[in-house]
Design a protein around this motif. Structure first.
Motif, PDB file in Angstrom:
ATOM      1  N   GLY A 283       0.822  -1.197   0.000  1.00  0.00           N
ATOM      2  CA  GLY A 283       0.000   0.000   0.000  1.00  0.00           C
ATOM      3  C   GLY A 283       0.858   1.249   0.000  1.00  0.00           C
ATOM      4  O   GLY A 283       1.974   1.241   0.512  1.00  0.00           O
ATOM      5  N   VAL A 284       0.338   2.315  -0.608  1.00  0.00           N
ATOM      6  CA  VAL A 284       1.048   3.595  -0.684  1.00  0.00           C
ATOM      7  C   VAL A 284       0.076   4.697  -0.287  1.00  0.00           C
ATOM      8  O   VAL A 284      -1.051   4.739  -0.790  1.00  0.00           O
ATOM      9  CB  VAL A 284       1.572   3.866  -2.112  1.00  0.00           C
ATOM     10  N   VAL A 285       0.505   5.566   0.631  1.00  0.00           N
ATOM     11  CA  VAL A 285      -0.286   6.718   1.028  1.00  0.00           C
ATOM     12  C   VAL A 285       0.607   7.937   0.908  1.00  0.00           C
ATOM     13  O   VAL A 285       1.718   7.955   1.446  1.00  0.00           O
ATOM     14  CB  VAL A 285      -0.795   6.586   2.489  1.00  0.00           C
ATOM     15  N   ASN A 286       0.147   8.949   0.203  1.00  0.00           N
ATOM     16  CA  ASN A 286       0.901  10.196   0.109  1.00  0.00           C
ATOM     17  C   ASN A 286       0.704  10.978   1.393  1.00  0.00           C
ATOM     18  O   ASN A 286      -0.425  11.141   1.862  1.00  0.00           O
ATOM     19  CB  ASN A 286       0.434  11.024  -1.089  1.00  0.00           C
ATOM     20  N   ALA A 287       1.777  11.457   1.978  1.00  0.00           N
ATOM     21  CA  ALA A 287       1.716  12.203   3.229  1.00  0.00           C
ATOM     22  C   ALA A 287       0.895  13.472   3.021  1.00  0.00           C
ATOM     23  O   ALA A 287       1.101  14.206   2.060  1.00  0.00           O
ATOM     24  CB  ALA A 287       3.117  12.560   3.712  1.00  0.00           C
ATOM     25  N   GLY A 288      -0.055  13.699   3.906  1.00  0.00           N
ATOM     26  CA  GLY A 288      -0.895  14.886   3.825  1.00  0.00           C
ATOM     27  C   GLY A 288      -2.025  14.761   2.824  1.00  0.00           C
ATOM     28  O   GLY A 288      -2.790  15.687   2.635  1.00  0.00           O
TER      29      GLY A 288
END
Length: 114
Positions: free
Chosen positions: A71-76
């Protein structure tokens, strides 16, 4: 490679954009690990055998043994790439008494001339 106080240091491109399924080959030191995932918007509890890593402006859910990114989540950001593929649910269609419990049309000759 740059030279630091402890000897040669690996140079990492912190602007790299990771995607799910890639193998994470970035730093694995404790300062890159996210242990307070509850305080980071968009993160969830990592499953057993996974760890959140912070890489530049991204959070990566990586397998501890293989480094594969789940999984990948962009910060902010609130955009999240799910760790598990999303499978659409099959709608439940009620079946009337006397009809077969299969999807589609019942088979048989119901007075049709054909």
């Amino acid at each position: 490679m740059g030279k630091g106080r402890g000897g040669p240091q690996q140079a990492y491109d912190m602007n790299r954009r990771w995607t799910r399924g890639e193998r994470y080959d970035g730093p694995r030191e404790s300062r890159w690990m996210v242990n307070d995932w509850r305080r980071q918007p968009g993160l969830w509890a990592p499953p057993s055998g996974y760890q959140w890593m912070r890489y530049g402006n991204q959070f990566l859910l990586t397998a501890l043994t293989t480094g594969i990114i789940a999984g990948v989540v962009n910060a902010g950001m609130t955009a999240v790439t799910p760790a598990v593929p999303v499978v659409p649910a099959t709608p439940m269609v009620p079946v009337a008494p006397g009809y077969p419990a299969t999807q589609g049309y019942p088979t048989g000759n119901y007075g049709s001339p054909y």
